[in-house]
Design a protein around this motif. Structure first.
Motif, PDB file in Angstrom:
ATOM      1  N   GLY A 192     -47.311  13.388  50.406  1.00  0.00           N
ATOM      2  CA  GLY A 192     -47.795  12.078  50.824  1.00  0.00           C
ATOM      3  C   GLY A 192     -49.307  12.056  50.901  1.00  0.00           C
ATOM      4  N   VAL A 221     -45.421   9.811  54.021  1.00  0.00           N
ATOM      5  CA  VAL A 221     -46.890   9.736  53.936  1.00  0.00           C
ATOM      6  C   VAL A 221     -47.585  10.830  54.745  1.00  0.00           C
ATOM      7  CG1 VAL A 221     -47.230   8.172  55.883  1.00  0.00           C
ATOM      8  CG2 VAL A 221     -48.828   8.089  53.937  1.00  0.00           C
ATOM      9  N   THR A 240     -37.808  14.996  39.169  1.00  0.00           N
ATOM     10  CA  THR A 240     -37.918  16.166  40.045  1.00  0.00           C
ATOM     11  C   THR A 240     -39.293  16.810  39.929  1.00  0.00           C
ATOM     12  OG1 THR A 240     -36.962  17.543  38.303  1.00  0.00           O
ATOM     13  CG2 THR A 240     -35.444  16.660  39.971  1.00  0.00           C
ATOM     14  N   ASN A 241     -40.012  16.434  38.833  1.00  0.00           N
ATOM     15  CA  ASN A 241     -41.347  17.005  38.644  1.00  0.00           C
ATOM     16  C   ASN A 241     -42.201  16.012  37.884  1.00  0.00           C
ATOM     17  OD1 ASN A 241     -43.579  18.680  37.568  1.00  0.00           O
ATOM     18  ND2 ASN A 241     -42.402  20.360  38.497  1.00  0.00           N
TER      19      ASN A 241
HETATM   20  N1  LIG Z   1     -41.095  15.266  41.972  1.00  0.00           N
HETATM   21  C1  LIG Z   1     -42.196  15.994  42.128  1.00  0.00           C
HETATM   22  O1  LIG Z   1     -43.081  16.063  41.239  1.00  0.00           O
HETATM   23  C2  LIG Z   1     -42.407  16.708  43.410  1.00  0.00           C
HETATM   24  C3  LIG Z   1     -41.436  16.642  44.388  1.00  0.00           C
HETATM   25  N2  LIG Z   1     -41.638  17.211  45.598  1.00  0.00           N
HETATM   26  C4  LIG Z   1     -40.611  16.977  46.608  1.00  0.00           C
HETATM   27  O2  LIG Z   1     -41.110  16.042  47.562  1.00  0.00           O
HETATM   28  C5  LIG Z   1     -40.498  16.268  48.826  1.00  0.00           C
HETATM   29  C6  LIG Z   1     -41.582  16.383  49.887  1.00  0.00           C
HETATM   30  O3  LIG Z   1     -42.328  17.541  49.628  1.00  0.00           O
HETATM   31  P1  LIG Z   1     -43.538  17.936  50.645  1.00  0.00           P
HETATM   32  O4  LIG Z   1     -44.499  16.803  50.733  1.00  0.00           O
HETATM   33  O5  LIG Z   1     -44.028  19.281  50.274  1.00  0.00           O
HETATM   34  O6  LIG Z   1     -42.718  18.023  52.020  1.00  0.00           O
HETATM   35  P2  LIG Z   1     -43.294  17.844  53.511  1.00  0.00           P
HETATM   36  O7  LIG Z   1     -42.276  18.485  54.407  1.00  0.00           O
HETATM   37  O8  LIG Z   1     -44.724  18.266  53.571  1.00  0.00           O
HETATM   38  O9  LIG Z   1     -43.259  16.245  53.740  1.00  0.00           O
HETATM   39  C7  LIG Z   1     -42.056  15.582  53.930  1.00  0.00           C
HETATM   40  C8  LIG Z   1     -42.398  14.241  54.570  1.00  0.00           C
HETATM   41  O10 LIG Z   1     -41.224  13.479  54.768  1.00  0.00           O
HETATM   42  C9  LIG Z   1     -41.286  12.934  56.100  1.00  0.00           C
HETATM   43  N3  LIG Z   1     -39.949  12.586  56.552  1.00  0.00           N
HETATM   44  C10 LIG Z   1     -39.062  13.351  57.206  1.00  0.00           C
HETATM   45  N4  LIG Z   1     -37.945  12.629  57.471  1.00  0.00           N
HETATM   46  C11 LIG Z   1     -38.170  11.393  56.948  1.00  0.00           C
HETATM   47  C12 LIG Z   1     -37.413  10.197  56.891  1.00  0.00           C
HETATM   48  N5  LIG Z   1     -36.187  10.136  57.418  1.00  0.00           N
HETATM   49  N6  LIG Z   1     -37.949   9.129  56.271  1.00  0.00           N
HETATM   50  C13 LIG Z   1     -39.208   9.177  55.717  1.00  0.00           C
HETATM   51  N7  LIG Z   1     -39.974  10.288  55.750  1.00  0.00           N
HETATM   52  C14 LIG Z   1     -39.440  11.371  56.368  1.00  0.00           C
HETATM   53  C15 LIG Z   1     -41.961  13.980  56.929  1.00  0.00           C
HETATM   54  O11 LIG Z   1     -42.474  13.408  58.132  1.00  0.00           O
HETATM   55  C16 LIG Z   1     -43.081  14.383  55.952  1.00  0.00           C
HETATM   56  O12 LIG Z   1     -44.116  13.427  56.037  1.00  0.00           O
HETATM   57  C17 LIG Z   1     -39.620  17.507  48.663  1.00  0.00           C
HETATM   58  O13 LIG Z   1     -38.301  17.088  48.387  1.00  0.00           O
HETATM   59  C18 LIG Z   1     -40.206  18.173  47.412  1.00  0.00           C
HETATM   60  O14 LIG Z   1     -39.259  18.956  46.704  1.00  0.00           O
HETATM   61  C19 LIG Z   1     -42.795  17.899  45.913  1.00  0.00           C
HETATM   62  C20 LIG Z   1     -43.781  18.022  44.970  1.00  0.00           C
HETATM   63  C21 LIG Z   1     -43.650  17.444  43.633  1.00  0.00           C
END
Ligand SMILES: NC(=O)C1=CN([C@@H]2O[C@H](COP(=O)(O)OP(=O)(O)OC[C@H]3O[C@@H](n4cnc5c(N)ncnc54)[C@H](O)[C@@H]3O)[C@@H](O)[C@H]2O)C=CC1
Ligand SMILES: O=C(O)C1=N[C@H](C(=O)O)C[C@H](O)C1
Length: 249
Positions: free
Chosen positions: A14, A9, A112-113
């Motif tokens: 998040g 979040v 994944t997207n």
């Molecule tokens: N499927 C989709 O449409 C999309 C997927 N993604 C994926 O979502 C993921 C997050 O992307 P972003 O928000 O840009 O990354 P980010 O680095 O900004 O956020 C990651 C979050 O996970 C948290 N986190 C870290 N360790 C954790 C744990 N053990 N348990 C719970 N939370 C934890 C962090 O504190 C942070 O809030 C990436 O894997 C990215 O590839 C991103 C955009 C679209």
């Protein structure tokens, strides 16, 4: 109104989910954070997620975190009997197997997207690769400079679609001095600025080039898709679901 928990979040996605949640209510978030709340959403340690899912009467979890965090919360969802939408990318084979196991007990939708455009792109890729079956294929993705997994989950999903039509050998980047094999597909990952997500497949041969590409202009497109998937998933039987099931609904 659907009661949503957001895993990750405090992250970029998040925050985008919290901002996009107008027809749903984000009642709690999970993150490894020192702060108690973000945008008015209480933050709970992922280790305590099962208890929080019950305490906040969560209908569905939306996950955009890191693989290990997603797996921790997936276990909590199984314990609490709560459906889960998984957006995190970068899982290894063991992690994917653990998600599959969770889907034996709860409804689990992984993508994944979560943009509709990439769903359409993947369908166009399948037709183009099947038709232009002797053209050279090259794949490039470009993301922000914080992204830690490469190639992107979307690029890997596009490779999966290609592999269903043609046996190709991915070459991740190129250097040195060697001819290109006919069955190669170059896969390139660029990282720069705050680029939200760009993907392009080039098909070249027969004195022509076909380029199939997608560009996300705001993380809101992913957040909206994930929330649509979340609402769609609530009430379904335990099992493995994909975003194409939602787009086609
Ligand atoms: N499927 C989709 O449409 C999309 C997927 N993604 C994926 O979502 C993921 C997050 O992307 P972003 O928000 O840009 O990354 P980010 O680095 O900004 O956020 C990651 C979050 O996970 C948290 N986190 C870290 N360790 C954790 C744990 N053990 N348990 C719970 N939370 C934890 C962090 O504190 C942070 O809030 C990436 O894997 C990215 O590839 C991103 C955009 C679209
Ligand atoms: O990390 C991101 O930002 C994104 N990750 C996903 C991926 O790995 O494909 C989806 C989207 O491209 C944005």
């Amino acid at each position: 109104m659907t009661r949503v928990a957001v895993n990750g979040v405090t992250g970029q996605m998040g925050g985008a989910v919290v901002e996009a949640a107008t027809d749903s209510e984000v009642v709690v978030g999970f993150a490894t954070s020192e702060t108690d709340a973000v945008d008015g959403v209480p933050i709970v340690d992922p280790a305590d997620a099962a208890e929080a899912l019950r305490e906040y009467d969560v209908d569905v979890v939306v996950d955009f975190a890191v693989p290990e965090g997603a797996l921790t919360v997936a276990e909590a969802c199984v314990e609490a009997g709560v459906p889960m939408v998984v957006g995190t990318t970068g899982f290894d084979d063991d992690g994917l197997a653990r998600l599959r196991n969770a889907s034996d007990e709860i409804p689990l939708l992984k993508a994944t997207n979560f943009s509709q455009g990439i769903q359409v792109l993947q369908r166009l890729v399948s037709e183009a690769v099947a038709t232009l079956d002797d053209y050279d294929l090259e794949l490039m993705e470009t993301h922000h400079n914080r992204k830690v997994d490469a190639p992107s989950g979307t690029a890997n999903s596009i490779l999966d679609v290609i592999q269903e039509e043609r046996d190709v050998e991915p070459v991740y980047g190129r250097e040195g001095h060697a001819p290109r094999d006919d069955d190669e597909i170059g896969v390139f990952a660029r990282r720069a600025g705050d680029i939200r997500g760009e993907h392009e497949l080039v098909l070249a041969g027969n004195d022509e080039v076909l380029s199939l590409s997608h560009r996300a202009e705001d993380r809101g497109v992913f957040a909206a898709g994930a929330l649509d998937a979340a609402t769609w998933l609530v009430g379904r039987d335990a099992g493995w679901y994909e975003f194409g099931d939602v787009v086609d609904a």
